[in-house]
Design a protein around this motif. Structure first.
Motif, PDB file in Angstrom:
ATOM      1  N   ALA A  54      -4.184  38.675 -25.495  1.00  0.00           N
ATOM      2  CA  ALA A  54      -5.287  39.581 -25.162  1.00  0.00           C
ATOM      3  C   ALA A  54      -5.681  39.425 -23.698  1.00  0.00           C
ATOM      4  CB  ALA A  54      -6.480  39.310 -26.072  1.00  0.00           C
ATOM      5  N   ARG A  55      -6.020  40.545 -23.067  1.00  0.00           N
ATOM      6  CA  ARG A  55      -6.378  40.536 -21.655  1.00  0.00           C
ATOM      7  C   ARG A  55      -7.752  41.161 -21.464  1.00  0.00           C
ATOM      8  NH1 ARG A  55      -0.619  43.006 -19.422  1.00  0.00           N
ATOM      9  NH2 ARG A  55       0.711  41.777 -20.829  1.00  0.00           N
ATOM     10  N   SER A  56      -8.281  40.944 -20.301  1.00  0.00           N
ATOM     11  CA  SER A  56      -9.592  41.529 -19.993  1.00  0.00           C
ATOM     12  C   SER A  56      -9.498  43.028 -19.745  1.00  0.00           C
ATOM     13  CB  SER A  56     -10.197  40.831 -18.772  1.00  0.00           C
ATOM     14  OG  SER A  56      -9.324  40.947 -17.652  1.00  0.00           O
ATOM     15  N   THR A  82       1.731  53.960 -33.439  1.00  0.00           N
ATOM     16  CA  THR A  82       0.809  53.260 -34.322  1.00  0.00           C
ATOM     17  C   THR A  82       0.104  52.176 -33.529  1.00  0.00           C
ATOM     18  OG1 THR A  82       2.250  53.656 -36.226  1.00  0.00           O
ATOM     19  CG2 THR A  82       0.551  51.978 -36.467  1.00  0.00           C
ATOM     20  N   LEU A  83      -1.216  52.308 -33.424  1.00  0.00           N
ATOM     21  CA  LEU A  83      -2.029  51.382 -32.636  1.00  0.00           C
ATOM     22  C   LEU A  83      -2.974  50.621 -33.550  1.00  0.00           C
ATOM     23  CD1 LEU A  83      -2.343  54.538 -31.150  1.00  0.00           C
ATOM     24  CD2 LEU A  83      -2.558  52.970 -29.225  1.00  0.00           C
ATOM     25  N   SER A  84      -3.303  49.412 -33.136  1.00  0.00           N
ATOM     26  CA  SER A  84      -4.236  48.578 -33.881  1.00  0.00           C
ATOM     27  C   SER A  84      -5.442  48.276 -33.013  1.00  0.00           C
ATOM     28  CB  SER A  84      -3.567  47.273 -34.311  1.00  0.00           C
ATOM     29  OG  SER A  84      -4.492  46.388 -34.887  1.00  0.00           O
ATOM     30  N   ARG A  85      -6.594  48.075 -33.654  1.00  0.00           N
ATOM     31  CA  ARG A  85      -7.790  47.684 -32.912  1.00  0.00           C
ATOM     32  C   ARG A  85      -7.783  46.196 -32.571  1.00  0.00           C
ATOM     33  NH1 ARG A  85     -11.283  51.451 -31.986  1.00  0.00           N
ATOM     34  NH2 ARG A  85     -11.341  53.318 -33.275  1.00  0.00           N
ATOM     35  N   ASP A  86      -6.830  45.471 -33.155  1.00  0.00           N
ATOM     36  CA  ASP A  86      -6.667  44.062 -32.814  1.00  0.00           C
ATOM     37  C   ASP A  86      -6.132  43.974 -31.383  1.00  0.00           C
ATOM     38  OD1 ASP A  86      -6.054  41.409 -32.547  1.00  0.00           O
ATOM     39  OD2 ASP A  86      -4.779  41.297 -34.330  1.00  0.00           O
ATOM     40  N   PRO A  87      -6.854  43.337 -30.454  1.00  0.00           N
ATOM     41  CA  PRO A  87      -6.395  43.288 -29.053  1.00  0.00           C
ATOM     42  C   PRO A  87      -5.124  42.476 -28.854  1.00  0.00           C
ATOM     43  CG  PRO A  87      -8.306  41.868 -29.372  1.00  0.00           C
ATOM     44  CD  PRO A  87      -8.149  42.642 -30.637  1.00  0.00           C
ATOM     45  N   THR A  88      -4.685  41.718 -29.884  1.00  0.00           N
ATOM     46  CA  THR A  88      -3.452  40.934 -29.756  1.00  0.00           C
ATOM     47  C   THR A  88      -2.278  41.575 -30.485  1.00  0.00           C
ATOM     48  OG1 THR A  88      -3.920  39.589 -31.730  1.00  0.00           O
ATOM     49  CG2 THR A  88      -4.830  38.826 -29.624  1.00  0.00           C
ATOM     50  N   VAL A 107      10.425  50.587 -31.611  1.00  0.00           N
ATOM     51  CA  VAL A 107      10.253  49.389 -30.798  1.00  0.00           C
ATOM     52  C   VAL A 107       8.793  48.960 -30.867  1.00  0.00           C
ATOM     53  CG1 VAL A 107      12.140  49.907 -29.210  1.00  0.00           C
ATOM     54  CG2 VAL A 107       9.839  50.770 -28.728  1.00  0.00           C
ATOM     55  N   LEU A 108       8.565  47.694 -30.552  1.00  0.00           N
ATOM     56  CA  LEU A 108       7.225  47.162 -30.399  1.00  0.00           C
ATOM     57  C   LEU A 108       6.938  47.056 -28.909  1.00  0.00           C
ATOM     58  CD1 LEU A 108       7.369  44.403 -33.149  1.00  0.00           C
ATOM     59  CD2 LEU A 108       6.107  46.553 -33.250  1.00  0.00           C
ATOM     60  N   VAL A 109       5.742  47.493 -28.504  1.00  0.00           N
ATOM     61  CA  VAL A 109       5.411  47.642 -27.099  1.00  0.00           C
ATOM     62  C   VAL A 109       4.111  46.909 -26.808  1.00  0.00           C
ATOM     63  CG1 VAL A 109       4.796  49.323 -25.309  1.00  0.00           C
ATOM     64  CG2 VAL A 109       6.615  49.839 -26.929  1.00  0.00           C
ATOM     65  N   ASP A 110       4.045  46.283 -25.629  1.00  0.00           N
ATOM     66  CA  ASP A 110       2.817  45.643 -25.168  1.00  0.00           C
ATOM     67  C   ASP A 110       1.789  46.740 -24.854  1.00  0.00           C
ATOM     68  OD1 ASP A 110       0.778  44.407 -23.558  1.00  0.00           O
ATOM     69  OD2 ASP A 110       2.181  42.757 -23.187  1.00  0.00           O
ATOM     70  N   PRO A 111       0.620  46.715 -25.494  1.00  0.00           N
ATOM     71  CA  PRO A 111      -0.348  47.795 -25.281  1.00  0.00           C
ATOM     72  C   PRO A 111      -0.978  47.803 -23.891  1.00  0.00           C
ATOM     73  CG  PRO A 111      -1.317  46.066 -26.618  1.00  0.00           C
ATOM     74  CD  PRO A 111       0.129  45.711 -26.442  1.00  0.00           C
ATOM     75  N   PHE A 272     -12.062  51.998 -38.019  1.00  0.00           N
ATOM     76  CA  PHE A 272     -10.695  51.865 -38.507  1.00  0.00           C
ATOM     77  C   PHE A 272      -9.942  50.764 -37.779  1.00  0.00           C
ATOM     78  CE2 PHE A 272     -12.102  56.117 -39.503  1.00  0.00           C
ATOM     79  CZ  PHE A 272     -11.729  56.227 -40.831  1.00  0.00           C
ATOM     80  N   ALA A 273      -9.005  50.151 -38.537  1.00  0.00           N
ATOM     81  CA  ALA A 273      -8.223  49.043 -37.997  1.00  0.00           C
ATOM     82  C   ALA A 273      -6.923  49.514 -37.372  1.00  0.00           C
ATOM     83  CB  ALA A 273      -7.920  48.042 -39.107  1.00  0.00           C
ATOM     84  N   ALA A 274      -6.354  50.609 -37.858  1.00  0.00           N
ATOM     85  CA  ALA A 274      -5.071  51.097 -37.343  1.00  0.00           C
ATOM     86  C   ALA A 274      -5.078  52.615 -37.342  1.00  0.00           C
ATOM     87  CB  ALA A 274      -3.917  50.574 -38.189  1.00  0.00           C
TER      88      ALA A 274
END
Length: 388
Positions: A54-56, A82-88, A107-111, A272-274
């Motif tokens: 997680a970043r600032s 597909t996005l998540s509200r989890d910052p990690t 693929v999985l991508v760094d948000p 929502f979480a996702a």
């Protein structure tokens, strides 16, 4: 017709259907069991890829994520985000089908910077298992012969369950204990019959739920019937305007994913979480699914948003659905038992894994029954030699 005459006829129906469907039912049972905890297995396999630091800084908006990914000429066309509200949590990007019609890769991508972290592990395996479960890996997938074969097999399973219950029904109320207790001390045909009938009796409700929900994926008429039975009549859809001549048609407006995202945030807030955004293969309507925290797959809100303007076209909120509509929304959760939590998933997974047991014991019982019905061979006449 008395029960004395009905049961032999039902046994014949049960045997013939069981033989015809044995192999397909065993395949569907095993593949269904493999997919029983698919989400949990995928999460475990991707644990190292699906989490970031997680970043600032705020995560990138979907429009910026797509723009950075599409800047790579080798990348495919983004089909879903597909996005998540989890910052990690990493962002899951799915690409559109290629020209060869193969399954889309993802693929999985760094948000935070759109850096590709890797491909989800096990995704291709579960995709193959799912195609085997639903369509037997036959050409055409959902439009091919595989869907018809599995649909007919599931219909046969319903008949097998009904005829098996009638054949198994105890003649006396006092015999229920022996009716429900397997006799593991037997051997040969007796053991096969005990395993087939007693375990089948215990699992009959599970198989019936699997069959009655699974039919909605095989037959449109069945799905339409469930919708008519359980859901309220939908409001009439507005008629689309007639298209004029091709030279007078307006040029399609470009996709404005930033406007779509603004509408999504306005409609979902922080509840929502996702959130999954599916971009249109044709047209401009974007489909959005939003899941609340700790929710199963069927508990979600769905939105239709005009991609060029961000205008909300339609909204289906789970909280506003009737009881029947909620059943329809969670048909997959019911099919695999997850509506009952992980204990239900476990029971349904074990039931699927035991399906080959009934195929094997059913075939063995049929073969042994045929042998018992054969007339005994006459013993050869003994010729006595004179003097003996």
């Amino acid at each position: 017709m008395t029960g004395f005459h009905i049961k032999p006829a039902l046994l014949q129906i049960h045997s013939v259907l069981g033989l015809a469907a044995a192999l397909v039912l065993a395949s569907m049972g095993v593949t269904g069991a493999i997919m029983g905890f698919e989400d949990e297995i995928q999460a475990g396999l991707d644990a190292s890829l699906a989490h970031v630091t997680a970043r600032s800084d705020a995560p990138l908006a979907p429009a910026e994520l797509v723009a950075r990914l599409q800047a790579d000429p080798d990348a495919g066309k983004v089909a879903a985000i597909t996005l998540s509200r989890d910052p990690t949590a990493a962002v899951h990007i799915r690409f559109a089908r290629g020209e060869n019609g193969g399954r889309p890769s993802s693929v999985l991508v760094d948000p935070y910077d759109a850096r590709v972290l890797g491909t989800p592990r096990g995704e291709a395996f579960f995709a193959t298992v799912r195609r085997l479960h639903r369509w037997l890996l036959l050409p055409g997938d959902g439009n091919g012969a595989g869907r018809q074969i599995t649909g007919a097999t599931v219909l046969g399973l319903v008949i097998l369950l009904i005829t098996g219950l009638v054949l198994r029904w105890p003649r006396r109320a006092g015999s229920a204990t022996s009716w429900l207790k397997p006799q593991l001390g037997l051997s040969g045909r007796g053991l096969h019959r005990s395993l087939h009938t007693v375990i089948g009796t215990w699992l009959l409700p599970v198989y019936l739920v699997m069959a009655l929900t699974g039919l909605s994926y095989s037959y449109n008429w069945y799905k339409d019937g469930l919708t008519w039975l359980l859901a309220a009549a939908p409001p009439p859809m507005p008629k689309a305007p007639r298209e004029g001549r091709s030279e007078s048609r307006p040029e399609p407006k470009p996709m404005a994913l930033d406007l779509v995202w603004a509408t999504v945030l306005r409609e979902t807030g922080d509840r929502f979480a996702a959130i999954q955004i599916t971009l249109p293969a044709a047209g401009t309507t974007v489909r959005v699914r939003a899941w609340p925290r700790e929710a199963h797959d069927g508990v979600r809100d769905e939105f239709r948003i005009e991609g060029a303007t961000g205008r909300l076209q339609a909204a289906e909120r789970y909280a506003d659905k009737t009881a029947g509509e909620r059943v329809l929304a969670r048909i997959l959760d019911i099919h695999r038992g997850s509506i009952l939590g992980w204990p239900g998933q476990l029971v349904f997974m074990l039931a699927g894994a035991l399906m080959p047991l009934f195929s094997v014991t059913g075939v063995l019982l049929y073969v042994s029954r045929r042998r018992l019905r054969r007339p005994p061979r006459p013993s050869p006449a003994i010729q006595l030699v004179p003097g003996e």
